[in-house]
Design a protein around this motif. Structure first.
Motif, PDB file in Angstrom:
ATOM      1  N   GLN A 274       0.788  -1.221   0.000  1.00 43.83           N
ATOM      2  CA  GLN A 274       0.000   0.000   0.000  1.00 43.83           C
ATOM      3  C   GLN A 274       0.825   1.278   0.000  1.00 43.83           C
ATOM      4  N   GLN A 275       1.465   1.598   1.118  1.00 47.53           N
ATOM      5  CA  GLN A 275       2.069   2.920   1.231  1.00 47.53           C
ATOM      6  C   GLN A 275       3.195   3.161   0.224  1.00 47.53           C
ATOM      7  N   PRO A 276       4.141   2.240   0.055  1.00 52.12           N
ATOM      8  CA  PRO A 276       5.175   2.484  -0.957  1.00 52.12           C
ATOM      9  C   PRO A 276       4.598   2.624  -2.365  1.00 52.12           C
ATOM     10  N   THR A 277       3.598   1.790  -2.711  1.00 53.67           N
ATOM     11  CA  THR A 277       3.012   1.879  -4.046  1.00 53.67           C
ATOM     12  C   THR A 277       2.238   3.178  -4.215  1.00 53.67           C
ATOM     13  N   ALA A 278       1.547   3.610  -3.165  1.00 50.20           N
ATOM     14  CA  ALA A 278       0.824   4.884  -3.220  1.00 50.20           C
ATOM     15  C   ALA A 278       1.779   6.034  -3.477  1.00 50.20           C
ATOM     16  N   ASN A 279       2.905   6.055  -2.766  1.00 49.50           N
ATOM     17  CA  ASN A 279       3.890   7.115  -2.981  1.00 49.50           C
ATOM     18  C   ASN A 279       4.556   6.994  -4.352  1.00 49.50           C
ATOM     19  N   TRP A 280       4.724   5.771  -4.823  1.00 51.44           N
ATOM     20  CA  TRP A 280       5.278   5.566  -6.162  1.00 51.44           C
ATOM     21  C   TRP A 280       4.347   6.186  -7.213  1.00 51.44           C
ATOM     22  N   ILE A 281       3.051   5.930  -7.082  1.00 54.60           N
ATOM     23  CA  ILE A 281       2.066   6.504  -8.004  1.00 54.60           C
ATOM     24  C   ILE A 281       2.102   8.028  -7.943  1.00 54.60           C
ATOM     25  N   CYS A 282       2.040   8.575  -6.747  1.00 52.87           N
ATOM     26  CA  CYS A 282       1.947  10.019  -6.589  1.00 52.87           C
ATOM     27  C   CYS A 282       3.240  10.719  -7.014  1.00 52.87           C
ATOM     28  N   ASN A 283       4.380  10.148  -6.652  1.00 52.40           N
ATOM     29  CA  ASN A 283       5.657  10.738  -7.051  1.00 52.40           C
ATOM     30  C   ASN A 283       5.824  10.725  -8.572  1.00 52.40           C
ATOM     31  N   THR A 284       5.292   9.673  -9.210  1.00 54.28           N
ATOM     32  CA  THR A 284       5.360   9.598 -10.672  1.00 54.28           C
ATOM     33  C   THR A 284       4.450  10.636 -11.314  1.00 54.28           C
ATOM     34  N   LEU A 285       3.246  10.790 -10.787  1.00 56.46           N
ATOM     35  CA  LEU A 285       2.345  11.813 -11.309  1.00 56.46           C
ATOM     36  C   LEU A 285       2.953  13.207 -11.144  1.00 56.46           C
ATOM     37  N   ARG A 286       3.596  13.429 -10.012  1.00 55.15           N
ATOM     38  CA  ARG A 286       4.262  14.710  -9.803  1.00 55.15           C
ATOM     39  C   ARG A 286       5.320  14.938 -10.875  1.00 55.15           C
ATOM     40  N   LEU A 287       6.135  13.924 -11.152  1.00 49.54           N
ATOM     41  CA  LEU A 287       7.184  14.054 -12.157  1.00 49.54           C
ATOM     42  C   LEU A 287       6.578  14.363 -13.520  1.00 49.54           C
ATOM     43  N   LEU A 288       5.544  13.644 -13.890  1.00 53.30           N
ATOM     44  CA  LEU A 288       4.926  13.838 -15.196  1.00 53.30           C
ATOM     45  C   LEU A 288       4.294  15.224 -15.344  1.00 53.30           C
ATOM     46  N   LEU A 289       3.805  15.763 -14.235  1.00 52.30           N
ATOM     47  CA  LEU A 289       3.113  17.053 -14.272  1.00 52.30           C
ATOM     48  C   LEU A 289       4.043  18.249 -14.082  1.00 52.30           C
ATOM     49  N   THR A 290       5.294  18.002 -13.719  1.00 50.92           N
ATOM     50  CA  THR A 290       6.199  19.126 -13.443  1.00 50.92           C
ATOM     51  C   THR A 290       7.456  19.138 -14.305  1.00 50.92           C
ATOM     52  N   ASP A 291       7.753  18.038 -14.982  1.00 46.04           N
ATOM     53  CA  ASP A 291       9.002  17.939 -15.733  1.00 46.04           C
ATOM     54  C   ASP A 291       8.737  18.121 -17.229  1.00 46.04           C
ATOM     55  N   ASP A 292       9.384  19.100 -17.835  1.00 46.88           N
ATOM     56  CA  ASP A 292       9.164  19.404 -19.249  1.00 46.88           C
ATOM     57  C   ASP A 292       9.547  18.248 -20.167  1.00 46.88           C
ATOM     58  N   ARG A 293      10.399  17.359 -19.725  1.00 45.93           N
ATOM     59  CA  ARG A 293      10.778  16.224 -20.578  1.00 45.93           C
ATOM     60  C   ARG A 293       9.592  15.337 -20.899  1.00 45.93           C
ATOM     61  N   PHE A 294       8.590  15.329 -20.019  1.00 42.38           N
ATOM     62  CA  PHE A 294       7.428  14.479 -20.223  1.00 42.38           C
ATOM     63  C   PHE A 294       6.208  15.252 -20.708  1.00 42.38           C
TER      64      PHE A 294
END
Length: 438
Positions: A274-294
């Protein structure tokens, strides 16, 4: 998933030093040669939350690959920062073992110590060693191998669609609580045989949430007791009427685990999912929404989503640090004298960015040799990382498909990391998008 579990109901039975092991008495003070005698660093503070990579670089420059640290209450331990050193510790159970009853500091630990839920001995796979660990971990591995990854992806998609439906019409959402946390928890309990959408399943999900991520006013200890009760009822039901699920496969395994053993290990599996996967999902969404490479190809871009998921495991791994291992006997590690019974904390985030493996300073996020699932015999058991990837990938791709114009609801610098030296995750991920009515 990692070898980490949620809060226990107070100091678990058997917590404390192993029977017959020499430990200092209350008046003995800190043992000579203890880490606190060598300029130990407090494992706390905002630097671990806001800029841990910079902090790890500073610690590595000042102390090397193994750092003397102080845990909550000034309890001494060691933090291992080096990639080679972490893999050495995790690969040598004969020197650094998991049974916390070895700890030479138990006489200094109060019963209400904040980290007691994670170091207090429990009769679960987490603290088992040798043949007993192989038996328990073998049961979990074979039970998880029976999970059909396509079916898990289908479940995860259905759960994702349901969660998105709850906020899609509003044009705004806070994804950490309403999506990233909720999805893997529901997928995990369904994988273990809880019926989808039932009152009992929703009660278990709620209590798991409280026990793993308590907010102000919550009682995580009481919630954990209820989690145990929920899982025990599930085990008894599956003992009577088996099904095509993880719980039934654990109960039917030739190793013949008792109901109590299955309860303990199921809670470990669900908490780790649960918790590690939840943070994995959220951290990935953050990267996709803030990084110009994506930004140019993120919508529906399966390749970029996969790259983002892997990059997060290298640079923003959900489990920053893991406690721990305990030295079986006096030994040396990276020039440090480690005494029998010393606690060793695995610096997984620091090891992933070790300049010894990335000498040019560029993290090769395209490979998967990271330590986010730990390593060695006590690593997250195969195929758990694959199942976590199915859940996380489905969560990210479904959200981007359903809400293709999703953007951050705040400026990137306004996003705040959780105040934790152990887990790496956001307090919230607010977004906005064009309202969609299904």
């Amino acid at each position: 998933m990692t070898d980490r579990t949620g809060p226990a109901a107070g100091p678990p039975p058997g917590s404390g030093p192993a029977s017959g092991s020499p430990v200092p008495g209350p008046g003995d003070g800190v043992p000579p040669g203890c880490p606190s005698h060598a300029g130990a660093v407090a494992l706390s503070g905002p630097a671990f939350q806001q800029s841990p990579s910079e902090l790890y670089r500073e610690l590595r420059r000042e102390h090397g690959a193994v750092v003397p640290i102080l845990l909550d209450g000034g309890i001494p331990a060691w933090l291992v920062l080096g990639y080679a050193e972490v893999t050495y510790v995790t690969g040598h159970d004969d020197l650094f073992a998991r049974d916390s009853r070895r700890w030479n500091q138990w006489s200094q630990i109060p019963a209400d110590w904040p980290l007691m839920p994670f170091v207090g001995y429990q009769p679960s796979v987490l603290f088992a060693e040798g043949a007993e660990h192989q038996r328990r971990a073998g049961v979990i591995t074979e039970a998880l191998e029976g999970v059909d990854q396509f079916e898990l992806g289908h479940w995860s998609r259905r759960i994702a669609d349901h969660l998105i439906d709850l906020f899609a019409g509003s044009g705004r959402a806070e994804l950490m609580s309403s999506y990233a946390h909720a999805l893997p928890m529901r997928a995990a309990v369904q994988m273990c045989g809880m019926p989808e959408g039932s009152a009992g399943t929703e009660d278990l999900v709620r209590d798991l949430w409280i026990s793993l991520d308590a907010r102000e006013g919550d009682d995580p200890v009481a919630a954990y007791v209820r989690v145990q009760e929920h899982i025990l009822r599930l085990v008894k039901d599956k003992r009577a009427v088996p099904g095509p699920d993880v719980t039934s496969r654990m109960l039917g395994h030739p190793a013949q685990l008792t109901d109590e053993e299955v309860v303990q290990d199921l809670i470990t599996v669900i908490a780790a999912a649960q918790q590690p996967t939840a943070n994995w999902i959220c951290n990935t969404l953050r990267l996709l929404l803030t990084d110009d490479r994506f930004a140019l190809n993120v919508s529906g871009g399966r390749l970029s989503v996969g790259q983002a998921l892997n990059e997060v495991l290298w640079l923003e791994t959900p489990t920053q640090n893991f406690i721990g291992r305990w030295a079986v006997r006096d030994t040396q590690l990276a020039g440090r004298q480690i005494r029998a019974g010393d606690c060793v904390v695995l610096g997984l985030a620091a090891a992933n960015t070790d300049p010894q493996i990335w000498p040019e300073g560029r993290i090769g996020a395209e490979n998967s040799a990271h330590l986010s699932f730990s390593s060695g015999e006590h690593r997250c058991p195969y195929p758990a990382p694959l199942l976590a990837d199915v859940i996380a990938r489905t969560a990210v791709e479904t959200l981007l498909e359903r809400l293709p114009d999703v953007v951050l609801g705040v400026e990137p610098e306004e996003l705040a990391w959780r105040p934790s030296v152990w887990m790496r995750g956001l307090t919230a991920l607010p977004v906005r998008f064009t309202p969609v009515v299904r």
